[in-house]
Design a protein around this motif. Structure first.
Motif, PDB file in Angstrom:
ATOM      1  N   GLU A 126       7.444  28.987  -7.216  1.00 56.43           N
ATOM      2  CA  GLU A 126       8.220  27.497  -7.162  1.00 56.43           C
ATOM      3  C   GLU A 126       7.861  26.507  -6.610  1.00 56.43           C
ATOM      4  O   GLU A 126       8.018  25.002  -7.323  1.00 56.43           O
ATOM      5  CB  GLU A 126       9.548  27.984  -7.716  1.00 56.43           C
ATOM      6  N   ASP A 127       7.378  26.786  -5.192  1.00 58.67           N
ATOM      7  CA  ASP A 127       7.193  25.831  -4.297  1.00 58.67           C
ATOM      8  C   ASP A 127       5.862  25.893  -3.356  1.00 58.67           C
ATOM      9  O   ASP A 127       5.834  26.471  -2.463  1.00 58.67           O
ATOM     10  CB  ASP A 127       8.842  26.268  -2.926  1.00 58.67           C
ATOM     11  N   SER A 128       5.363  26.617  -4.365  1.00 65.32           N
ATOM     12  CA  SER A 128       3.328  26.948  -3.457  1.00 65.32           C
ATOM     13  C   SER A 128       2.729  26.326  -4.637  1.00 65.32           C
ATOM     14  O   SER A 128       2.303  26.630  -5.946  1.00 65.32           O
ATOM     15  CB  SER A 128       3.148  28.014  -3.464  1.00 65.32           C
ATOM     16  N   PHE A 129       1.890  25.421  -3.981  1.00 61.68           N
ATOM     17  CA  PHE A 129       1.296  24.708  -4.983  1.00 61.68           C
ATOM     18  C   PHE A 129      -0.338  24.543  -4.801  1.00 61.68           C
ATOM     19  O   PHE A 129      -0.427  24.370  -3.373  1.00 61.68           O
ATOM     20  CB  PHE A 129       1.325  23.047  -5.363  1.00 61.68           C
ATOM     21  N   ILE A 130      -1.257  24.886  -5.631  1.00 58.18           N
ATOM     22  CA  ILE A 130      -2.096  24.468  -5.035  1.00 58.18           C
ATOM     23  C   ILE A 130      -3.226  23.472  -5.599  1.00 58.18           C
ATOM     24  O   ILE A 130      -3.153  23.246  -7.329  1.00 58.18           O
ATOM     25  CB  ILE A 130      -3.453  25.349  -5.492  1.00 58.18           C
ATOM     26  N   PHE A 131      -3.549  22.238  -4.904  1.00 58.59           N
ATOM     27  CA  PHE A 131      -4.164  20.736  -5.058  1.00 58.59           C
ATOM     28  C   PHE A 131      -5.604  20.967  -5.005  1.00 58.59           C
ATOM     29  O   PHE A 131      -6.222  21.498  -4.144  1.00 58.59           O
ATOM     30  CB  PHE A 131      -3.312  19.393  -3.758  1.00 58.59           C
ATOM     31  N   THR A 132      -6.078  20.045  -6.169  1.00 62.87           N
ATOM     32  CA  THR A 132      -7.327  19.554  -5.987  1.00 62.87           C
ATOM     33  C   THR A 132      -7.783  17.937  -5.959  1.00 62.87           C
ATOM     34  O   THR A 132      -7.198  17.964  -7.499  1.00 62.87           O
ATOM     35  CB  THR A 132      -8.386  20.427  -7.793  1.00 62.87           C
ATOM     36  N   VAL A 133      -8.566  17.937  -5.126  1.00 63.75           N
ATOM     37  CA  VAL A 133      -8.191  16.399  -5.256  1.00 63.75           C
ATOM     38  C   VAL A 133      -9.415  15.644  -5.633  1.00 63.75           C
ATOM     39  O   VAL A 133     -10.622  16.361  -4.546  1.00 63.75           O
ATOM     40  CB  VAL A 133      -7.819  15.360  -3.828  1.00 63.75           C
ATOM     41  N   GLU A 134     -10.699  14.828  -6.476  1.00 61.85           N
ATOM     42  CA  GLU A 134     -11.513  14.909  -6.477  1.00 61.85           C
ATOM     43  C   GLU A 134     -11.272  13.119  -6.664  1.00 61.85           C
ATOM     44  O   GLU A 134     -10.783  12.715  -7.570  1.00 61.85           O
ATOM     45  CB  GLU A 134     -12.762  14.868  -8.201  1.00 61.85           C
ATOM     46  N   SER A 135     -12.594  12.360  -5.853  1.00 63.73           N
ATOM     47  CA  SER A 135     -12.740  11.271  -6.318  1.00 63.73           C
ATOM     48  C   SER A 135     -13.589  10.179  -6.563  1.00 63.73           C
ATOM     49  O   SER A 135     -14.430  11.031  -6.747  1.00 63.73           O
ATOM     50  CB  SER A 135     -13.311  10.719  -4.461  1.00 63.73           C
ATOM     51  N   THR A 136     -13.789   8.996  -6.965  1.00 60.79           N
ATOM     52  CA  THR A 136     -14.814   8.528  -7.634  1.00 60.79           C
ATOM     53  C   THR A 136     -15.705   7.931  -6.154  1.00 60.79           C
ATOM     54  O   THR A 136     -17.113   8.015  -6.576  1.00 60.79           O
ATOM     55  CB  THR A 136     -14.367   7.541  -8.191  1.00 60.79           C
ATOM     56  N   GLY A 137     -15.560   8.207  -5.078  1.00 56.27           N
ATOM     57  CA  GLY A 137     -16.152   8.021  -3.765  1.00 56.27           C
ATOM     58  C   GLY A 137     -15.348   6.337  -3.339  1.00 56.27           C
ATOM     59  O   GLY A 137     -16.258   6.438  -2.421  1.00 56.27           O
ATOM     60  N   ALA A 138     -14.370   5.954  -3.877  1.00 53.29           N
ATOM     61  CA  ALA A 138     -14.140   4.467  -3.430  1.00 53.29           C
ATOM     62  C   ALA A 138     -13.047   5.225  -1.625  1.00 53.29           C
ATOM     63  O   ALA A 138     -13.693   4.242  -1.165  1.00 53.29           O
ATOM     64  CB  ALA A 138     -12.859   4.241  -3.989  1.00 53.29           C
ATOM     65  N   ILE A 139     -12.785   5.575  -2.352  1.00 57.02           N
ATOM     66  CA  ILE A 139     -11.810   6.194  -0.668  1.00 57.02           C
ATOM     67  C   ILE A 139     -12.384   8.242  -0.422  1.00 57.02           C
ATOM     68  O   ILE A 139     -12.212   8.651  -1.518  1.00 57.02           O
ATOM     69  CB  ILE A 139     -10.155   6.111  -1.162  1.00 57.02           C
ATOM     70  N   LYS A 140     -12.354   8.181   0.755  1.00 55.52           N
ATOM     71  CA  LYS A 140     -11.671   9.757   1.116  1.00 55.52           C
ATOM     72  C   LYS A 140     -11.256  10.565   0.487  1.00 55.52           C
ATOM     73  O   LYS A 140     -10.440   9.239   0.446  1.00 55.52           O
ATOM     74  CB  LYS A 140     -12.794   9.917   2.422  1.00 55.52           C
ATOM     75  N   ALA A 141     -11.359  11.331  -0.039  1.00 51.79           N
ATOM     76  CA  ALA A 141     -10.449  12.472  -1.193  1.00 51.79           C
ATOM     77  C   ALA A 141      -9.295  12.406  -0.378  1.00 51.79           C
ATOM     78  O   ALA A 141      -8.031  12.379  -0.540  1.00 51.79           O
ATOM     79  CB  ALA A 141     -10.703  13.760  -1.496  1.00 51.79           C
ATOM     80  N   SER A 142      -9.280  13.355   1.173  1.00 52.25           N
ATOM     81  CA  SER A 142      -8.451  12.738   2.403  1.00 52.25           C
ATOM     82  C   SER A 142      -7.469  12.048   2.612  1.00 52.25           C
ATOM     83  O   SER A 142      -6.190  12.286   2.028  1.00 52.25           O
ATOM     84  CB  SER A 142      -9.241  13.963   4.063  1.00 52.25           C
ATOM     85  N   GLN A 143      -8.347  10.807   2.738  1.00 53.27           N
ATOM     86  CA  GLN A 143      -7.743   9.564   2.708  1.00 53.27           C
ATOM     87  C   GLN A 143      -7.172   9.556   1.527  1.00 53.27           C
ATOM     88  O   GLN A 143      -5.823   8.711   1.609  1.00 53.27           O
ATOM     89  CB  GLN A 143      -8.545   8.816   2.799  1.00 53.27           C
ATOM     90  N   MET A 144      -6.586   9.493   0.896  1.00 53.60           N
ATOM     91  CA  MET A 144      -6.204   9.334  -0.733  1.00 53.60           C
ATOM     92  C   MET A 144      -5.367   9.951  -0.853  1.00 53.60           C
ATOM     93  O   MET A 144      -4.146   9.305  -1.245  1.00 53.60           O
ATOM     94  CB  MET A 144      -7.136  10.132  -2.102  1.00 53.60           C
ATOM     95  N   PHE A 145      -5.097  10.408   0.274  1.00 54.02           N
ATOM     96  CA  PHE A 145      -3.378  11.935   0.060  1.00 54.02           C
ATOM     97  C   PHE A 145      -2.847  11.384   0.978  1.00 54.02           C
ATOM     98  O   PHE A 145      -2.224  10.804   0.381  1.00 54.02           O
ATOM     99  CB  PHE A 145      -4.184  13.452   0.031  1.00 54.02           C
ATOM    100  N   LEU A 146      -3.611  10.851   1.897  1.00 55.90           N
ATOM    101  CA  LEU A 146      -2.368  10.285   3.302  1.00 55.90           C
ATOM    102  C   LEU A 146      -1.807   9.151   2.733  1.00 55.90           C
ATOM    103  O   LEU A 146      -0.944   8.325   2.454  1.00 55.90           O
ATOM    104  CB  LEU A 146      -3.379  10.044   4.347  1.00 55.90           C
ATOM    105  N   ASN A 147      -3.261   8.006   1.734  1.00 56.60           N
ATOM    106  CA  ASN A 147      -2.658   6.794   1.369  1.00 56.60           C
ATOM    107  C   ASN A 147      -1.277   7.274   0.875  1.00 56.60           C
ATOM    108  O   ASN A 147      -0.303   6.549   0.540  1.00 56.60           O
ATOM    109  CB  ASN A 147      -3.820   6.332   0.839  1.00 56.60           C
ATOM    110  N   ALA A 148      -1.724   7.774  -0.120  1.00 52.21           N
ATOM    111  CA  ALA A 148      -0.570   8.014  -1.167  1.00 52.21           C
ATOM    112  C   ALA A 148       0.858   9.137  -0.304  1.00 52.21           C
ATOM    113  O   ALA A 148       1.989   8.619  -1.102  1.00 52.21           O
ATOM    114  CB  ALA A 148      -0.581   9.176  -2.539  1.00 52.21           C
ATOM    115  N   ILE A 149       1.049   9.101   0.222  1.00 52.47           N
ATOM    116  CA  ILE A 149       2.147  10.046   1.384  1.00 52.47           C
ATOM    117  C   ILE A 149       2.620   8.482   1.864  1.00 52.47           C
ATOM    118  O   ILE A 149       4.321   7.996   1.340  1.00 52.47           O
ATOM    119  CB  ILE A 149       1.435  10.653   2.812  1.00 52.47           C
ATOM    120  N   GLU A 150       1.356   6.958   2.359  1.00 54.94           N
ATOM    121  CA  GLU A 150       2.510   6.017   2.825  1.00 54.94           C
ATOM    122  C   GLU A 150       3.033   5.391   1.425  1.00 54.94           C
ATOM    123  O   GLU A 150       3.792   4.799   1.932  1.00 54.94           O
ATOM    124  CB  GLU A 150       1.416   5.303   2.872  1.00 54.94           C
ATOM    125  N   ILE A 151       2.552   5.414   0.372  1.00 57.10           N
ATOM    126  CA  ILE A 151       2.559   3.930  -0.759  1.00 57.10           C
ATOM    127  C   ILE A 151       4.360   5.086  -1.155  1.00 57.10           C
ATOM    128  O   ILE A 151       4.490   4.246  -1.714  1.00 57.10           O
ATOM    129  CB  ILE A 151       1.879   4.369  -1.467  1.00 57.10           C
TER     130      ILE A 151
END
Lengths: 324, 117
Positions: A266-291
């Motif tokens: 219940e406390d362990s997740f496997i994430f897959t993030v795919e970007s359109t290319g507009a923003i790097k996938a790792s940056q997308m995750f960091l931006n999501a945290i900020e937002i």
């Protein structure tokens, strides 16, 4: 009462990191955080997209609004989007494309003169800012001299016949996926629970080799395997399990319930993030945290509501007979 | 036609409060928070964080209607705390958790990239 905290300390393990794909494990938090981050990456991380098109001349086979829609869907390099302003909140301009804070202007001017059909692609879009260009054009600049295949030719907008012409001005603005999906930086963002698979070895040994193989084959994905040396059933890829419960049903049907037990952590997740290319996938995750942080900050109670409640509290105490 | 503007989903109208707080008149230490232009993203993380607080007796959220862009969070606490205190604590803890997550993620990506090059 003051120094209490029920904070968690999530951990991260990165499996694969590329510009457009990110795969990682997120542990020691709950599904609400994982889902909030997923939802924000899809709908609330800002990017740039063409939002206004002024067509000067269009003699192509596609009508103006069809073209405008196609232009809107072209991903644009949006590394600066987090710092930019939304046109609606920009007080330096009226969002007409000549404002450094909120919009970027593109021009497109193509005419087919030869006998061959002419492809108009995202590479024909001329930006007013060399750092803000359509995504595939950026990729092309990065690996020049690579392969000359179709995928370095940009995104097709329309095809022109001899004599046809297309001339337009387009304005790209900052926006979020909640407004229109063209602003979403996410191709897909998913997370899955990590499965925990326990084989009841004692019960498994009561099966013949053929039965074991039959049971293994009942799983639609390759989760289990027969060890060729020890002839034991082993788990090869727990994550391939799709929670279809086929193996559980099979065990039941074979008269061996409890042959295998499968839980999801219940406390362990496997994430897959795919970007359109507009923003790097790792940056997308960091931006999501900020937002998410700024969203939480926005729902903090304002000082005057807290104060009003304090007075109300005293008043309430008086009304109940005063004192505590 | 008569479709509402798309921005109405995320822009709080002028004169409207982002968060409205209303005390429950019948139950001690109970209150309702109405968050304008928010959805499951905020509602669910707040509720789950409030459940971690032992002084919270009840915490729940609802989206009253998909076209009314607000969530309602209800909180009841014991006498050790108050709904407002619990609500503020939940937000603070979540912010701290996200700060920690960001730091960990950055550290891990740097490490992974260092390995790669």
């Amino acid at each position: 009462m003051d120094n209490v905290s029920y904070q968690r300390f999530p951990t991260v393990r990165i499996r694969d990191i590329k510009d457009d794909v990110l795969k990682f494990e997120l542990r020691d938090t709950d599904a609400s955080i994982a889902n909030a981050l997923r939802r924000i990456m899809i709908a609330e991380v800002p990017t740039l997209a063409i939002d206004l098109v002024e067509i000067e001349s269009n003699s192509s086979v596609l009508n103006d609004e069809f073209l405008a829609h196609r232009l809107g869907l072209i991903p644009i390099v949006s590394d600066r989007a987090m710092e930019m302003r939304l046109s609606r909140d920009c007080d330096a301009c009226d969002g007409d494309g000549r404002c450094e804070y909120c919009s970027i202007e593109f021009h497109l001017s193509v005419k087919c003169t030869g006998d061959q059909t002419l492809d108009v692609t995202s590479l024909d879009l001329v930006s007013s800012d060399p750092s803000i260009i359509p995504v595939d054009a950026a990729g092309r600049a990065a690996d020049m001299g690579g392969f000359e295949s179709n995928d370095t030719r940009g995104i097709l907008i329309v095809k022109l016949r001899k004599g046809q012409e297309l001339k337009l001005r387009a304005i790209a603005r900052k926006g979020i996926g909640k407004d229109h999906a063209k602003w979403s930086p996410a191709a897909t963002v998913t997370f899955q629970y990590e499965p925990e698979i326990h084989i009841n070895e004692a019960l498994m040994e009561t099966l013949t080799l053929e039965e074991k193989q039959e049971w293994i084959d009942s799983s639609p994905t390759k989760v289990f395997e027969l060890d060729p040396v020890s002839q034991q059933v082993v788990v090869v890829d727990p994550e391939a399990y799709t929670y279809d419960e086929e193996v559980l049903k099979k065990a039941e049907a074979m008269g061996k319930p409890g042959l295998v037990e499968i839980y999801s952590k219940e406390d362990s997740f496997i994430f897959t993030v795919e970007s359109t290319g507009a923003i790097k996938a790792s940056q997308m995750f960091l931006n999501a945290i900020e937002i998410l942080k700024s969203k939480l900050d926005a729902v903090r109670l304002s000082f005057d509501t807290e104060e009003a409640d304090d007075q109300f509290g005293e008043l309430g105490a008086h009304m109940r007979g005063g004192g505590i | 036609m008569n479709a509402p503007d798309r921005y109405e989903r995320f822009v709080v109208p002028e004169g409207m409060k982002k968060v409205a707080y209303e005390r429950d008149m019948k139950v001690m230490n109970a209150a309702t928070f109405t968050l304008q232009r928010e959805d499951h993203t905020i509602g669910n993380i707040l509720r789950m964080q409030l459940h971690r607080d032992p002084s919270v007796l009840f915490a729940g959220y609802k989206l009253p209607h998909p076209l009314q862009y607000r969530v309602v969070v209800k909180i009841q606490t014991n006498s050790q705390s108050s709904p407002m205190q619990a609500y503020n604590l939940a937000i603070t803890d979540l912010t701290k958790e996200l700060d920690h997550l960001k730091a960990t993620f950055e550290q891990e990506t740097n490490q992974k990239q260092a390995e790669y090059y």
